[in-house]
Structures are given as structure tokens and as C-alpha cells.
Write an enzyme that holds these catalytic residues in place. Sequence first.
Site, PDB file in Angstrom:
ATOM      1  N   TYR A 212      64.796 124.617 110.663  1.00  0.00           N
ATOM      2  CA  TYR A 212      63.852 125.301 109.694  1.00  0.00           C
ATOM      3  C   TYR A 212      63.380 126.648 109.968  1.00  0.00           C
ATOM      4  CZ  TYR A 212      59.734 126.010 107.050  1.00  0.00           C
ATOM      5  OH  TYR A 212      58.828 126.470 105.920  1.00  0.00           O
TER       6      TYR A 212
ATOM      7  N   SER B 181      58.111 132.467 106.217  1.00  0.00           N
ATOM      8  CA  SER B 181      57.333 131.689 107.268  1.00  0.00           C
ATOM      9  C   SER B 181      56.770 132.447 108.472  1.00  0.00           C
ATOM     10  CB  SER B 181      57.952 130.220 107.471  1.00  0.00           C
ATOM     11  OG  SER B 181      57.098 129.754 108.397  1.00  0.00           O
TER      12      SER B 181
HETATM   13  P1  NAD Z   1      56.485 121.897  98.465  1.00  0.00           P
HETATM   14  O1  NAD Z   1      57.507 121.092  99.095  1.00  0.00           O
HETATM   15  O2  NAD Z   1      55.294 121.651  97.580  1.00  0.00           O
HETATM   16  O3  NAD Z   1      57.560 122.644  97.418  1.00  0.00           O
HETATM   17  C1  NAD Z   1      58.772 123.296  97.564  1.00  0.00           C
HETATM   18  C2  NAD Z   1      59.506 122.832  96.177  1.00  0.00           C
HETATM   19  O4  NAD Z   1      60.970 123.404  96.484  1.00  0.00           O
HETATM   20  C3  NAD Z   1      59.527 121.666  95.570  1.00  0.00           C
HETATM   21  O5  NAD Z   1      58.804 121.636  94.090  1.00  0.00           O
HETATM   22  C4  NAD Z   1      61.077 121.211  95.705  1.00  0.00           C
HETATM   23  O6  NAD Z   1      61.384 120.393  94.521  1.00  0.00           O
HETATM   24  C5  NAD Z   1      61.705 122.492  95.478  1.00  0.00           C
HETATM   25  N1  NAD Z   1      62.834 122.358  96.015  1.00  0.00           N
HETATM   26  C6  NAD Z   1      63.312 121.892  97.379  1.00  0.00           C
HETATM   27  N2  NAD Z   1      64.786 121.947  97.215  1.00  0.00           N
HETATM   28  C7  NAD Z   1      65.384 122.150  96.039  1.00  0.00           C
HETATM   29  C8  NAD Z   1      66.458 122.135  95.513  1.00  0.00           C
HETATM   30  N3  NAD Z   1      67.486 121.805  95.947  1.00  0.00           N
HETATM   31  N4  NAD Z   1      66.722 122.820  94.271  1.00  0.00           N
HETATM   32  C9  NAD Z   1      65.585 123.143  93.450  1.00  0.00           C
HETATM   33  N5  NAD Z   1      64.415 123.129  94.153  1.00  0.00           N
HETATM   34  C10 NAD Z   1      64.156 122.544  94.990  1.00  0.00           C
HETATM   35  O7  NAD Z   1      56.398 123.015  99.586  1.00  0.00           O
HETATM   36  P2  NAD Z   1      55.497 124.659  99.413  1.00  0.00           P
HETATM   37  O8  NAD Z   1      54.829 124.126 100.688  1.00  0.00           O
HETATM   38  O9  NAD Z   1      54.728 124.922  97.989  1.00  0.00           O
HETATM   39  O10 NAD Z   1      56.766 125.430  99.841  1.00  0.00           O
HETATM   40  C11 NAD Z   1      56.876 126.737  99.247  1.00  0.00           C
HETATM   41  C12 NAD Z   1      57.751 127.526 100.144  1.00  0.00           C
HETATM   42  O11 NAD Z   1      56.607 128.073 101.217  1.00  0.00           O
HETATM   43  C13 NAD Z   1      59.053 127.024 100.947  1.00  0.00           C
HETATM   44  O12 NAD Z   1      59.843 127.914 101.052  1.00  0.00           O
HETATM   45  C14 NAD Z   1      58.245 126.861 102.321  1.00  0.00           C
HETATM   46  O13 NAD Z   1      59.081 126.741 103.323  1.00  0.00           O
HETATM   47  C15 NAD Z   1      57.129 127.695 102.443  1.00  0.00           C
HETATM   48  N6  NAD Z   1      56.196 127.860 103.584  1.00  0.00           N
HETATM   49  C16 NAD Z   1      55.375 126.524 103.088  1.00  0.00           C
HETATM   50  C17 NAD Z   1      54.423 126.433 104.409  1.00  0.00           C
HETATM   51  C18 NAD Z   1      53.419 125.302 104.250  1.00  0.00           C
HETATM   52  O14 NAD Z   1      52.728 125.074 105.116  1.00  0.00           O
HETATM   53  N7  NAD Z   1      53.469 124.720 103.128  1.00  0.00           N
HETATM   54  C19 NAD Z   1      54.201 127.358 105.529  1.00  0.00           C
HETATM   55  C20 NAD Z   1      55.203 128.561 105.452  1.00  0.00           C
HETATM   56  C21 NAD Z   1      56.263 128.548 104.486  1.00  0.00           C
END
Ligand code: NAD
Length: 243
Positions: free
Chosen positions: A143, A130
Site C-alpha cells: 500500500y 497518502s
Molecule cells: P473507501 O474504501 O471508503 O473508498 C474507496 C472507494 O474506491 C470505494 O468506494 C471502492 O469501491 C472504490 N474502488 C476500490 N476498488 C475499485 C475498483 N477496482 N474499481 C472502481 N472503484 C474501486 O476509502 P476512502 O478512505 O474513502 O479512500 C479514498 C482514497 O483515500 C483512497 O485512495 C485511499 O487510499 C486514500 N486514503 C485514505 C485514508 C484513510 O485513512 N481512509 C488515508 C490516506 C489515504
Amino acid sequence: MELTGKTALITGAAGGIGSAIAQRMRQAGARVAVADVSVEGIEADAHLPGDLRESAYADALPQHAADALGGLNIVVNNAGVITRGAVTETSDTDWALSLGVNVEAPFRICRAAIPIMAARGGGAIVNTASCWGLRPGPNHAVYCMTKAAIASLTQCMGMDHAHQGIRINAVCPNEVNTPMLRSGFEKRGFDPDTAVAELGRTVPLGRIAEPEDIADVVMFLASDAARYVCGALLEVNGGKPVS
Ligand code: NAD
């Protein structure tokens, strides 16, 4: 970006960014194993549901994917959780969850995947870090720390395993329009559509990222187009770096 003949494991594949990555990789010709707590209904070549906090599951995931797909060329450590608040508001449960999913699981998966890839002459690993892992934002202390940890681990692994033909890089998104972001707005009592539109006006490109904007960068890092890129932290922010 051509991925015909490649095999890929994607964690967090039921989420916003993960499902876009899985879709894009299959469209590019890869055979894809999807991992998440539930993977029901996701179009894929192998379904490997489980909880990444269970160490035995995370340790075994790369071999299970390789067995199911007939090899393992690409791993995308994309699953993640966000816990909000300052350190004084962070419970032991939040700490364990954040470290477990965002840092320990990718560590276990990389540790298991690297020998499998090395035995077949190489591969590519992409971790989802991130912008907040590069420069932290307010009120998300743990985080941000986990994302800095995975960013650092990526740089280390990128150096340590290049000689085995394994390229390890991270994508570092800023705000992305996914359930992770939208649920945060909901919890704070905001309408997610309005909040996403308002947030978009703070980005020089005029909108926050959609999952596909991040998935395409993951595709690049996973593909041979990035054949000389190792240990990179690629910021994808629409011109809005965290300051
Ligand atoms: P999201 O919540 O849509 O997807 C995250 C997925 O991870 C979910 O499907 C969830 O079930 C899975 N997950 C969480 N805990 C788990 C576990 N214990 N076992 C198995 N699966 C698990 O979120 P996203 O935005 O698609 O995030 C994807 C990645 O991108 C993450 O690592 C997040 O930190 C990163 N990210 C997101 C953003 C944002 O603004 N959305 C920004 C920077 C980084």
C-alpha cells in the site's frame, strides 16, 4: 470555492472521501460524473460504474465523462484499496489489486484525460495519495509503495503538463474516518467507534479527519484558488505527520 460551469470526474465516488468530494463539488456548482464499482443512489450528473482494474474501462472513462457532461475540467483519482501486511504476507492477488487500482488506473485515466483537457485550454487533476506515500508506516508495504508511486507520478505530471494549463496535484491524508479505516479495525477485532476515538487522541488537533476535511482540500486544489499550484503533495494530517 466556486466551481460553477466546471465539469468533474470523480473515481471512488461511492466511498467515504469520494462521496464527500462529489457532494462538495456539486454544492459548489460543478456538474459531476461519479465512477465506482457501483454508483447506484449517488446524486450526480452522470453515472459511470465499472471496475478500474479493467484497462479498457479506465482508458475510456475521461472521454465518457466528457461526453456525458459536455467537457472535462477536473479529474479526481480518488479510488483506492488497502492491502495490509509485510511483503512476505502479500499475495500475488494483493499485489495486482493494489498496483491495478492505486497506480495503473490513475495512470490510464490521466493519460486519457490530459489530451482532452489540453484541447480545451487546461484543467486540474487531483490524485488521492497518502501520508504513507511520503513516509511509509509499518506493515502496509505494498500500500505504501503504491501511494509513493502515485505521489511521484503526480510530481512528474505536474511538471510535464503545466505548460498545457493542466495543474496536477495530490492530497496526502493521514487517518480518515471512512470504511477503509473502519474495516481495518473490524478485521482486527476492534470496535471502530472506540478505535477512531482513541486514534483521535494521538492527533494534535484532537481527532482524525472526517471525509469532508479531505474533500475541502481537494476542492481547493481543483479550483482556481490553486491556480499556481502544480505537482504539489499536500499533506492533510491534523498536525500528525507520519515520522
Ligand atoms: P473507501 O474504501 O471508503 O473508498 C474507496 C472507494 O474506491 C470505494 O468506494 C471502492 O469501491 C472504490 N474502488 C476500490 N476498488 C475499485 C475498483 N477496482 N474499481 C472502481 N472503484 C474501486 O476509502 P476512502 O478512505 O474513502 O479512500 C479514498 C482514497 O483515500 C483512497 O485512495 C485511499 O487510499 C486514500 N486514503 C485514505 C485514508 C484513510 O485513512 N481512509 C488515508 C490516506 C489515504
